[in-house]
Design a protein around this motif. Structure first.
Motif, PDB file in Angstrom:
ATOM      1  N   ILE A  60      -6.230  -1.009   9.255  1.00  0.00           N
ATOM      2  CA  ILE A  60      -5.411  -2.213   9.390  1.00  0.00           C
ATOM      3  C   ILE A  60      -5.844  -2.922  10.664  1.00  0.00           C
ATOM      4  O   ILE A  60      -5.964  -2.296  11.726  1.00  0.00           O
TER       5      ILE A  60
ATOM      6  N   PHE B 228      -2.941  -2.921  -3.168  1.00  0.00           N
ATOM      7  CA  PHE B 228      -4.127  -2.088  -2.962  1.00  0.00           C
ATOM      8  C   PHE B 228      -3.975  -0.869  -3.866  1.00  0.00           C
ATOM      9  O   PHE B 228      -3.280   0.093  -3.543  1.00  0.00           O
TER      10      PHE B 228
ATOM     11  N   ALA C 157      -6.558  -6.320   6.418  1.00  0.00           N
ATOM     12  CA  ALA C 157      -6.983  -4.952   6.147  1.00  0.00           C
ATOM     13  C   ALA C 157      -8.478  -4.973   5.886  1.00  0.00           C
ATOM     14  O   ALA C 157      -8.959  -5.748   5.042  1.00  0.00           O
ATOM     15  N   THR C 158      -9.219  -4.139   6.611  1.00  0.00           N
ATOM     16  CA  THR C 158     -10.661  -4.024   6.388  1.00  0.00           C
ATOM     17  C   THR C 158     -10.915  -2.914   5.383  1.00  0.00           C
ATOM     18  O   THR C 158     -10.409  -1.796   5.525  1.00  0.00           O
ATOM     19  N   LEU C 159     -11.678  -3.236   4.356  1.00  0.00           N
ATOM     20  CA  LEU C 159     -12.001  -2.274   3.303  1.00  0.00           C
ATOM     21  C   LEU C 159     -13.232  -1.470   3.690  1.00  0.00           C
ATOM     22  O   LEU C 159     -13.935  -1.800   4.652  1.00  0.00           O
TER      23      LEU C 159
ATOM     24  N   GLU D 162     -10.983   0.929  -1.312  1.00  0.00           N
ATOM     25  CA  GLU D 162     -10.196   1.666  -0.322  1.00  0.00           C
ATOM     26  C   GLU D 162     -10.104   0.923   1.007  1.00  0.00           C
ATOM     27  O   GLU D 162     -11.052   0.275   1.451  1.00  0.00           O
ATOM     28  N   ILE D 163      -8.953   1.062   1.663  1.00  0.00           N
ATOM     29  CA  ILE D 163      -8.743   0.466   2.986  1.00  0.00           C
ATOM     30  C   ILE D 163      -9.326   1.385   4.052  1.00  0.00           C
ATOM     31  O   ILE D 163      -9.045   2.589   4.081  1.00  0.00           O
TER      32      ILE D 163
ATOM     33  N   GLN E  77     -12.844  -7.974   4.636  1.00  0.00           N
ATOM     34  CA  GLN E  77     -11.470  -8.030   5.128  1.00  0.00           C
ATOM     35  C   GLN E  77     -10.599  -8.853   4.186  1.00  0.00           C
ATOM     36  O   GLN E  77     -10.992  -9.937   3.750  1.00  0.00           O
TER      37      GLN E  77
ATOM     38  N   ILE F 161       0.836  -1.201   0.000  1.00  0.00           N
ATOM     39  CA  ILE F 161       0.000   0.000   0.000  1.00  0.00           C
ATOM     40  C   ILE F 161       0.873   1.253   0.000  1.00  0.00           C
ATOM     41  O   ILE F 161       2.045   1.218   0.374  1.00  0.00           O
TER      42      ILE F 161
END
Length: 324
Positions: free
Chosen positions: A206, A176, A216-218, A202-203, A223, A154
């Motif tokens: 973390i 990403f 990483a949760t979007l 998009e993230i 996730q 990222i």
């Protein structure tokens, strides 16, 4: 222990910055019987990392342990170590004066700055807290430790190149894309050909569990499972003391992208200001620990040579004055 009297005793060389570059220079100078004062703020760039690598015979050593051992070696050769923050420097008739945050002044004939840089990270929740542990940037420094793990890339302007380097270490690499400055069609083709996943969403954050990154949760709530995250920080040189002497930072540009700033110097660390040298990440942001140490040795030797030339000129002038 450094006393107030010690601080005011002029030395051959002042070194601002007590990491491996500064300490290596101090050892080189000390072994040439030069007096050295090291001003160290105690804030090394790699302090969050538990281990450093690619340092022959010291592989896996803690960066802070390297500094501890380096201080012992520097002191063995006579270096004075002053714990403090150097605020500014000025040129004097005999060399330089460095003023510390507590108002004290250190005087010396030559000045070496090894203050390193600051890694400016992407603004993603949960990222900064893991920096130097499972948030990484250098495959040569910490890539082996996450080999075959799930790695997310990222925040890099060089994401295509960076992903390929980490793909050398693991088949489970995810890019990403929204964090990249650009991801050209050619990059997508190259990533896909190597089996590198691309996520456009998009993230949001973390995720960390049991003191380790788990994913990483979007923004959608989905996730992506991860074991490590690779970032492309902005390498911002800690150059205030050099700026106070009239030097300016230069943009670090790679493939038309600005990756950070640095101070220009010649191959042995001499800057455009006579009597001022630099070594380590302040002048070479991409250098690893062992490269910064080597740069310190080169700068130390160059400073010793410069002092010798000054002393020879003075001796010749005295002889001529006596003869006349």
């Amino acid at each position: 222990m450094t006393t107030d009297t010690d601080r005011h005793t002029p030395v051959d060389a002042i070194i601002v910055g007590g990491g491996v570059a500064g300490l290596s220079a101090a050892v080189a100078l000390g072994r040439s019987r030069r007096s050295v004062a090291i001003v160290d703020a105690g804030d090394p760039r790699n302090a969050p990392a538990a281990h450093s690598h690619n340092y022959l015979t010291r592989d896996g050593e803690s960066p802070l342990e390297l500094v501890r051992l380096g201080r012992l070696e520097a002191r063995h050769y006579g270096a004075r170590i002053i714990d403090g923050v150097a605020d500014s420097a000025i040129r004097t008739e005999s060399g330089f004066e460095v003023t510390l945050a507590d108002g004290s002044v250190v005087r010396g004939r030559r000045l070496l700055v090894t203050t390193g840089l600051t890694d400016v990270l992407p603004d993603i929740p949960g990222l900064a807290d893991r920096w130097g542990r499972d948030v990484l940037h250098c495959p040569y420094c910490h890539g082996w430790e996450v080999r075959d793990r799930a790695i997310g890339i990222i925040g890099s302007v060089m994401v295509g190149h960076q992903a390929q380097m980490w793909r050398q270490l693991s088949e489970r690499v995810t890019v990403f894309a929204h964090t990249a400055t650009e991801l050209a069609a050619e990059d997508v083709e190259r990533l896909t050909a190597r089996g590198i996943d691309i996520v456009d969403e998009e993230i949001a954050r973390i995720d960390v569990e049991n003191d380790a990154i788990v994913g990483a949760t979007l923004v959608s709530g989905r996730q992506v499972r991860l074991d490590a995250v690779v970032v492309g920080p902005n390498f911002t040189s800690r150059a205030d003391i050099l700026v106070s002497l009239g030097l300016a930072t230069t943009d670090l540009v790679m493939n038309d992208h600005v990756l950070g700033t640095y101070i220009e110097s010649d191959p042995v660390g001499a800057t455009s200001v006579p009597g001022v040298w630099v070594a380590g990440n302040v002048s070479a942001p991409m250098d690893t620990v062992i490269a910064a140490s080597a740069a310190g040795v080169k700068a130390g030797a160059a400073i010793n040579g410069d002092l010798i030339e000054e002393e020879v000129r003075s001796a010749v002038q005295r002889e001529k004055s006596t003869a006349s």
